[in-house]
Scaffold this motif. Structure first.
Motif, PDB file in Angstrom:
ATOM      1  N   THR A 123       0.853  -1.187   0.000  1.00  0.00           N
ATOM      2  CA  THR A 123       0.000   0.000   0.000  1.00  0.00           C
ATOM      3  C   THR A 123       0.890   1.238   0.000  1.00  0.00           C
ATOM      4  O   THR A 123       2.071   1.176   0.372  1.00  0.00           O
ATOM      5  N   MET A 124       0.322   2.344  -0.374  1.00  0.00           N
ATOM      6  CA  MET A 124       1.059   3.603  -0.363  1.00  0.00           C
ATOM      7  C   MET A 124       1.492   3.965   1.055  1.00  0.00           C
ATOM      8  O   MET A 124       2.570   4.524   1.249  1.00  0.00           O
ATOM      9  N   GLN A 125       0.666   3.633   2.059  1.00  0.00           N
ATOM     10  CA  GLN A 125       1.026   3.928   3.442  1.00  0.00           C
ATOM     11  C   GLN A 125       2.292   3.164   3.840  1.00  0.00           C
ATOM     12  O   GLN A 125       3.168   3.715   4.519  1.00  0.00           O
ATOM     13  N   LYS A 126       2.398   1.909   3.415  1.00  0.00           N
ATOM     14  CA  LYS A 126       3.588   1.119   3.736  1.00  0.00           C
ATOM     15  C   LYS A 126       4.812   1.691   3.020  1.00  0.00           C
ATOM     16  O   LYS A 126       5.895   1.788   3.605  1.00  0.00           O
ATOM     17  N   GLY A 127       4.648   2.065   1.780  1.00  0.00           N
ATOM     18  CA  GLY A 127       5.748   2.678   1.032  1.00  0.00           C
ATOM     19  C   GLY A 127       6.173   3.993   1.653  1.00  0.00           C
ATOM     20  O   GLY A 127       7.378   4.274   1.791  1.00  0.00           O
ATOM     21  N   LEU A 131       9.802   5.064   3.271  1.00  0.00           N
ATOM     22  CA  LEU A 131      10.509   6.281   2.861  1.00  0.00           C
ATOM     23  C   LEU A 131      10.788   7.202   4.053  1.00  0.00           C
ATOM     24  O   LEU A 131      11.859   7.808   4.136  1.00  0.00           O
ATOM     25  N   LEU A 132       9.826   7.298   4.971  1.00  0.00           N
ATOM     26  CA  LEU A 132      10.031   8.114   6.168  1.00  0.00           C
ATOM     27  C   LEU A 132      11.161   7.543   7.032  1.00  0.00           C
ATOM     28  O   LEU A 132      11.955   8.306   7.597  1.00  0.00           O
ATOM     29  N   LEU A 133      11.234   6.227   7.118  1.00  0.00           N
ATOM     30  CA  LEU A 133      12.313   5.607   7.877  1.00  0.00           C
ATOM     31  C   LEU A 133      13.664   5.925   7.242  1.00  0.00           C
ATOM     32  O   LEU A 133      14.611   6.303   7.930  1.00  0.00           O
ATOM     33  N   ILE A 134      13.752   5.805   5.922  1.00  0.00           N
ATOM     34  CA  ILE A 134      14.990   6.147   5.220  1.00  0.00           C
ATOM     35  C   ILE A 134      15.318   7.626   5.438  1.00  0.00           C
ATOM     36  O   ILE A 134      16.465   7.995   5.706  1.00  0.00           O
ATOM     37  N   GLY A 135      14.301   8.479   5.351  1.00  0.00           N
ATOM     38  CA  GLY A 135      14.502   9.905   5.603  1.00  0.00           C
ATOM     39  C   GLY A 135      15.010  10.150   7.013  1.00  0.00           C
ATOM     40  O   GLY A 135      15.881  10.994   7.229  1.00  0.00           O
ATOM     41  N   GLY A 136      14.487   9.425   7.979  1.00  0.00           N
ATOM     42  CA  GLY A 136      14.946   9.561   9.361  1.00  0.00           C
ATOM     43  C   GLY A 136      16.415   9.193   9.513  1.00  0.00           C
ATOM     44  O   GLY A 136      17.166   9.866  10.226  1.00  0.00           O
ATOM     45  N   VAL A 137      16.840   8.132   8.836  1.00  0.00           N
ATOM     46  CA  VAL A 137      18.251   7.743   8.879  1.00  0.00           C
ATOM     47  C   VAL A 137      19.109   8.845   8.262  1.00  0.00           C
ATOM     48  O   VAL A 137      20.167   9.207   8.796  1.00  0.00           O
TER      49      VAL A 137
END
Length: 155
Positions: A123-127, A131-137
């Motif tokens: 789902t878009m929410q999972k994607g 992406l937010l996790l990658i952004g956080g890193v």
């Protein structure tokens, strides 16, 4: 569900501590001996705990695909890569990148139903969450200026 959340939180904490311990062992002994020591001690602990909690049932294995038997070999890669990652990046960044990679791969494999997993629709929410996790890193690594850098630039 609550028990699953608690166990997942405990696993994350244990991985973080294990990475730091493995890094210290690596400093004293080297990469391959660290991997052998970590996995050897894990085998011994698993054998003892399995015998205590499961008794002889520990040795009863249901039929499965042959390639699943080689999952322990993946552990060699996990320990080796994390030990070297922590040495080069520090414990927090290496662990954050490893967790982001783990989440993205799990999302991919769940979405495709690989490795015998029940297929879970992407789902878009999972994607967006990935992406937010990658952004956080990325924010963690590049988002701030350290006090030491500010002080050295001011002088």
């Amino acid at each position: 569900m609550l028990i699953g959340i608690i166990l997942a939180l405990a696993a994350g904490a244990l991985v973080g501590v294990q990475n730091m311990f493995n890094n210290k062992v690596n400093q004293a002994s080297g990469g391959w001996s660290t991997t052998a020591l970590v996995l050897g001690m894990g085998f011994a602990a698993s054998l003892v705990m399995g015998l205590v909690f499961e008794g002889t049932e520990l040795f009863t294995v249901q039929p499965m695909q042959t390639w699943f038997w080689f999952s322990g070999i993946l552990g060699v890669g996990v320990v080796t890569c994390l030990v070297q990652g922590v040495r080069r990046l520090g414990a927090t960044l290496a662990t954050a990148i490893a967790m982001a990679s783990q989440l993205i791969c799990a999302l991919w494999w769940d979405s495709l139903g690989w490795f015998g997993l029940e297929q879970v629709p992407f789902t878009m929410q999972k994607g967006l969450g990935a992406l937010l996790l990658i952004g956080g890193v990325l924010v963690f690594k590049f988002g701030g200026v350290s006090r030491a850098k500010e002080t050295s630039e001011a002088v």
